[in-house]
Design an enzyme around this catalytic site. Sequence first.
Site, PDB file in Angstrom:
ATOM      1  N   ASP A 196      19.038  34.128  23.517  1.00  0.00           N
ATOM      2  CA  ASP A 196      20.214  34.135  23.386  1.00  0.00           C
ATOM      3  C   ASP A 196      20.388  35.788  22.748  1.00  0.00           C
ATOM      4  O   ASP A 196      19.805  36.150  22.004  1.00  0.00           O
ATOM      5  CB  ASP A 196      20.563  33.196  22.199  1.00  0.00           C
ATOM      6  N   GLU A 235      26.169  33.691  27.232  1.00  0.00           N
ATOM      7  CA  GLU A 235      25.122  34.643  26.887  1.00  0.00           C
ATOM      8  C   GLU A 235      23.581  34.233  26.533  1.00  0.00           C
ATOM      9  O   GLU A 235      22.840  34.701  25.925  1.00  0.00           O
ATOM     10  CB  GLU A 235      25.467  35.722  25.773  1.00  0.00           C
TER      11      GLU A 235
HETATM   12  P1  GH3 Z   1      24.777  35.515  18.115  1.00  0.00           P
HETATM   13  O1  GH3 Z   1      23.854  36.732  17.597  1.00  0.00           O
HETATM   14  O2  GH3 Z   1      24.825  34.473  16.636  1.00  0.00           O
HETATM   15  O3  GH3 Z   1      24.495  34.992  19.157  1.00  0.00           O
HETATM   16  O4  GH3 Z   1      26.198  36.127  18.157  1.00  0.00           O
HETATM   17  P2  GH3 Z   1      27.034  36.130  19.462  1.00  0.00           P
HETATM   18  O5  GH3 Z   1      28.289  36.975  19.180  1.00  0.00           O
HETATM   19  O6  GH3 Z   1      26.045  36.626  20.578  1.00  0.00           O
HETATM   20  O7  GH3 Z   1      27.590  34.609  19.788  1.00  0.00           O
HETATM   21  P3  GH3 Z   1      28.962  33.917  19.914  1.00  0.00           P
HETATM   22  O8  GH3 Z   1      28.644  32.519  20.294  1.00  0.00           O
HETATM   23  O9  GH3 Z   1      29.745  34.043  18.839  1.00  0.00           O
HETATM   24  O10 GH3 Z   1      29.589  34.580  21.181  1.00  0.00           O
HETATM   25  C1  GH3 Z   1      29.127  34.640  22.482  1.00  0.00           C
HETATM   26  C2  GH3 Z   1      30.228  35.436  23.257  1.00  0.00           C
HETATM   27  O11 GH3 Z   1      29.762  35.427  24.728  1.00  0.00           O
HETATM   28  C3  GH3 Z   1      31.671  34.713  23.432  1.00  0.00           C
HETATM   29  C4  GH3 Z   1      32.005  34.962  24.768  1.00  0.00           C
HETATM   30  O12 GH3 Z   1      33.121  35.242  25.009  1.00  0.00           O
HETATM   31  C5  GH3 Z   1      30.831  35.924  25.327  1.00  0.00           C
HETATM   32  N1  GH3 Z   1      30.678  35.229  26.744  1.00  0.00           N
HETATM   33  C6  GH3 Z   1      30.377  34.024  27.483  1.00  0.00           C
HETATM   34  N2  GH3 Z   1      30.305  34.153  28.712  1.00  0.00           N
HETATM   35  C7  GH3 Z   1      30.485  35.566  29.068  1.00  0.00           C
HETATM   36  C8  GH3 Z   1      30.500  36.111  30.553  1.00  0.00           C
HETATM   37  O13 GH3 Z   1      30.133  35.680  31.519  1.00  0.00           O
HETATM   38  N3  GH3 Z   1      30.843  37.379  30.296  1.00  0.00           N
HETATM   39  C9  GH3 Z   1      31.166  38.216  29.054  1.00  0.00           C
HETATM   40  N4  GH3 Z   1      31.424  39.356  29.186  1.00  0.00           N
HETATM   41  N5  GH3 Z   1      31.056  37.526  28.138  1.00  0.00           N
HETATM   42  C10 GH3 Z   1      30.860  36.146  28.185  1.00  0.00           C
HETATM   43 MG    MG Z   2      24.603  35.387  21.298  1.00  0.00          MG
HETATM   44 MG    MG Z   3      25.243  31.868  22.332  1.00  0.00          MG
END
Ligand code: GH3
Ligand code: MG
Ligand code: MG
Length: 288
Positions: free
Chosen positions: A166, A209
Amino acid sequence: MTTQILVVDDDVMVSQVLAEILRHAGGYEVAIEMDGRQVARRLQHEKYDLILLDIMMPEMNGLDLLRQLKAYFDEVPVIMVTAYASVELAVEAMQLGAADFVTKPVEAAVLHIRVHKALEYARTKRLASTDGLTGLYNRRVFQERLEEEVGRANRYQRPLSLLMIDIDHFKMHNDTHGHLWGDAILVEVGRLLKELCRTSDIVARYGGEEFAMILPETTQAQALCIANRLRKTIADHCFLDMPVPGVVTVSVGAAMYGAMQCSKTFLSAADQALYAAKRGGRNCVYAA
Ligand code: GH3
Ligand code: MG
Ligand code: MG
């Protein structure tokens, strides 16, 4: 991008005719290989969208070659070219995973249709099994492959490991630089993961992610070694022309398959290890 086709036939006349028909259709770039034994080596370095494969060749039987191709290059569709008298062989080839077959003498119109259909089918299959952004396997394929590998590990008592990966603070990357920047990071991390693993490993985008990696024939110690290599490579990588490394880091949870475990608890073990890695400060690897 033009479609790349490889014609494999020991007969110089036949291969020239097939290549001419395809070139004449337009949109195809055609290469010819007359030695069946060279095909696998060629596919390791050159990318083809489709293969036309003669069933009868002196150095290597077309069916044996087809088996090899299906084992190592399954995503490339293969159309068998067969003499009219050997339709049974063509049927056998279809059972082995050939996309289609054409009989000699090959008619241009028939070849065009078969090639077009095989390419369309391969494209549809690719769209259904991969993630549009990173090109990695999607979650559905990951689940299927995990079931398969768990079954194999149980049956043959083989080691099997799983990594959940992650990106750390990914939301911050999005919030600071925008979603396009975030997308580009996802593509780059996906590329690095694919580059760093073996061809027998299965790399998938599990969700947002989060990435997952199935490592067949891999013990816990080996999996931790691979996980640490991935983590370090990503941490040392300069992303998107950023001059400094360490901008993007990942946390990794690793689990080794335990006998008779179901895929769900196996996955959950890797997932819990990932959460422990997050709690442990991120940019690190934890084992279940
Ligand atoms: P942690 O270190 O705890 O993993 O924190 P984090 O910020 O990585 O985790 P969190 O789950 O809070 O946020 C994940 C983010 O990933 C939120 C979401 O908008 C973003 N995301 C998910 N899929 C995509 C994508 O396809 N493209 C982009 N640009 N962002 C994405
Ligand atoms: Mg993350
Ligand atoms: Mg995550």
